[in-house]
Write an enzyme that holds these catalytic residues in place. Structure first.
Site, PDB file in Angstrom:
ATOM      1  N   THR A  73      -0.884   7.552  -0.900  1.00 14.12           N
ATOM      2  CA  THR A  73      -2.189   7.460  -1.570  1.00 14.12           C
ATOM      3  C   THR A  73      -3.063   6.344  -0.994  1.00 14.12           C
ATOM      4  O   THR A  73      -4.274   6.316  -1.230  1.00 14.12           O
ATOM      5  CB  THR A  73      -1.997   7.138  -3.068  1.00 14.12           C
ATOM      6  N   ARG A  86       0.845  -1.180   0.000  1.00  9.10           N
ATOM      7  CA  ARG A  86       0.000   0.000   0.000  1.00  9.10           C
ATOM      8  C   ARG A  86       0.883   1.234   0.000  1.00  9.10           C
ATOM      9  O   ARG A  86       1.717   1.392   0.893  1.00  9.10           O
ATOM     10  CB  ARG A  86      -0.843  -0.032   1.282  1.00  9.10           C
ATOM     11  N   ASP A 136       4.518  -5.804   9.709  1.00  3.56           N
ATOM     12  CA  ASP A 136       5.592  -5.443  10.640  1.00  3.56           C
ATOM     13  C   ASP A 136       5.539  -6.291  11.908  1.00  3.56           C
ATOM     14  O   ASP A 136       6.574  -6.714  12.432  1.00  3.56           O
ATOM     15  CB  ASP A 136       5.491  -3.955  11.010  1.00  3.56           C
ATOM     16  N   ASP A 155       0.232  -2.672  12.277  1.00  2.00           N
ATOM     17  CA  ASP A 155       0.687  -3.095  10.944  1.00  2.00           C
ATOM     18  C   ASP A 155       0.975  -4.600  10.977  1.00  2.00           C
ATOM     19  O   ASP A 155       1.940  -5.054  11.612  1.00  2.00           O
ATOM     20  CB  ASP A 155       1.945  -2.308  10.553  1.00  2.00           C
TER      21      ASP A 155
HETATM   22  C1  PRP Z   1      -1.401  -4.448   4.614  1.00  2.00           C
HETATM   23  C2  PRP Z   1      -2.293  -5.658   4.761  1.00  2.00           C
HETATM   24  C3  PRP Z   1      -3.113  -5.634   3.508  1.00  2.00           C
HETATM   25  C4  PRP Z   1      -3.290  -4.163   3.275  1.00  2.00           C
HETATM   26  C5  PRP Z   1      -4.661  -3.786   3.708  1.00  2.00           C
HETATM   27  O1  PRP Z   1      -0.342  -4.710   3.766  1.00  2.00           O
HETATM   28  O2  PRP Z   1      -1.571  -6.854   4.943  1.00  2.00           O
HETATM   29  O3  PRP Z   1      -2.491  -6.241   2.404  1.00  2.00           O
HETATM   30  O4  PRP Z   1      -2.307  -3.487   4.077  1.00  2.00           O
HETATM   31  O5  PRP Z   1      -4.918  -2.460   3.403  1.00  2.00           O
HETATM   32  P1  PRP Z   1      -5.995  -2.006   2.321  1.00  2.00           P
HETATM   33  O6  PRP Z   1      -7.228  -2.833   2.580  1.00  2.00           O
HETATM   34  O7  PRP Z   1      -6.197  -0.560   2.628  1.00  2.00           O
HETATM   35  O8  PRP Z   1      -5.422  -2.236   0.967  1.00  2.00           O
HETATM   36  P2  PRP Z   1       0.831  -3.651   3.487  1.00  2.00           P
HETATM   37  O9  PRP Z   1       0.481  -2.787   2.331  1.00  2.00           O
HETATM   38  O10 PRP Z   1       1.166  -2.961   4.779  1.00  2.00           O
HETATM   39  O11 PRP Z   1       2.021  -4.574   3.007  1.00  2.00           O
HETATM   40  P3  PRP Z   1       2.834  -5.722   3.761  1.00  2.00           P
HETATM   41  O12 PRP Z   1       1.884  -6.882   3.946  1.00  2.00           O
HETATM   42  O13 PRP Z   1       3.912  -6.024   2.791  1.00  2.00           O
HETATM   43  O14 PRP Z   1       3.322  -5.188   5.074  1.00  2.00           O
HETATM   44  N1  URA Z   2      -2.677  -2.681   7.025  1.00  2.00           N
HETATM   45  C1  URA Z   2      -2.307  -3.115   8.256  1.00  2.00           C
HETATM   46  O1  URA Z   2      -1.357  -3.893   8.404  1.00  2.00           O
HETATM   47  N2  URA Z   2      -3.000  -2.667   9.311  1.00  2.00           N
HETATM   48  C2  URA Z   2      -4.048  -1.838   9.199  1.00  2.00           C
HETATM   49  O2  URA Z   2      -4.663  -1.468  10.217  1.00  2.00           O
HETATM   50  C3  URA Z   2      -4.411  -1.401   7.902  1.00  2.00           C
HETATM   51  C4  URA Z   2      -3.706  -1.849   6.837  1.00  2.00           C
END
Ligand code: PRP
Ligand code: URA
Length: 209
Positions: free
Chosen positions: A108, A104, A203, A200
């Site tokens: 944006t 994400r 993380d 997160d």
């Molecule tokens: C997080 C989560 C989803 C997304 C959800 O991933 O694991 O994939 O955000 O958010 P959304 O519904 O607003 O799209 P992130 O983008 O943090 O990536 P990561 O899993 O690599 O940490």
């Molecule tokens: N992605 C995450 O990992 N946590 C949130 O709360 C939203 C998006």
């Protein structure tokens, strides 16, 4: 319209509380996400088709049931979705695993795709897309878009923590996809994080910041 299934099983709810707790470290977080995913997988696979086969027990011949019908594919949305794969694979070890890489954009909040790879017989499989978080819904919608573009027809979505905004977005864009969740939280905050949420997910799973 998508069916939204809330999983209220006491074990799922108890483990989710531990997952949310900010004092839970990565090792326990990973283990708990795996355990909850297995419990959710039990419900998600409830409607798998069965057929009768003839077998012989040590006592007699009999008919007994085995899973039939479509083969399964599990598709984690990288990275955090990876934490949900092993729990489900323990239930359905013959399932194939595809991957969609999305992150994400922090400004944006739109998903950016960087990777995808799926099993060959994509049109005949039933796919379970997994990601701990359904926030704006952008990542889930993009992952399902990619799968459908490759030919997938049968897709379910499994999230630990969702919020109304994310569910509405998936329902709007993919009304044929049923959504399985352990919680529908209150809202998104200004940074696109689910409140109360769990922070997160990527993380916390992997100990990064
Ligand atoms: C997080 C989560 C989803 C997304 C959800 O991933 O694991 O994939 O955000 O958010 P959304 O519904 O607003 O799209 P992130 O983008 O943090 O990536 P990561 O899993 O690599 O940490
Ligand atoms: N992605 C995450 O990992 N946590 C949130 O709360 C939203 C998006």
């Amino acid at each position: 319209m998508s069916k939204v299934v809330m999983m209220n099983h006491p074990l799922i709810q108890h483990k989710l509380t531990l997952i949310r707790d900010k004092n839970t470290g990565s090792k326990d977080f990973r283990q708990l996400v795996k355990e909850v995913s297995m419990l959710m997988g039990y419900e998600v696979t409830r409607d798998l088709a069965l057929e009768e086969v003839e077998i012989e027990t040590p006592v007699t011949k009999t008919k007994s049931k085995v899973i039939s019908g479509k083969k399964l594919g599990i598709v984690p949305i990288l990275r955090a979705g990876l934490g949900m794969v092993d729990g489900i694979l323990e239930l359905v070890p013959a399932a194939k695993v595809g991957h969609v890489g999305l992150y994400r954009d922090p400004e944006t909040l739109k998903p950016v795709e960087y990777y995808s790879k799926f099993p060959a017989d994509i049109e005949d499989r039933e796919f379970i897309v997994v990601d701990p978080m359904l926030a704006t819904g952008g990542s889930a919608v993009a992952a399902i878009d990619v799968l459908k573009k490759q030919g997938a027809k049968y897709i379910k979505l499994v999230n630990l923590v969702a919020c109304p905004e994310g569910i509405e977005e998936v329902e709007r864009c993919h009304p044929d996809v049923d959504i399985y969740v352990a919680s529908i939280d209150e809202k998104l905050n200004d940074h696109g994080y689910i409140v109360p949420g769990l922070g997160d997910a990527g993380d916390r799973l992997y100990g990064t910041k």
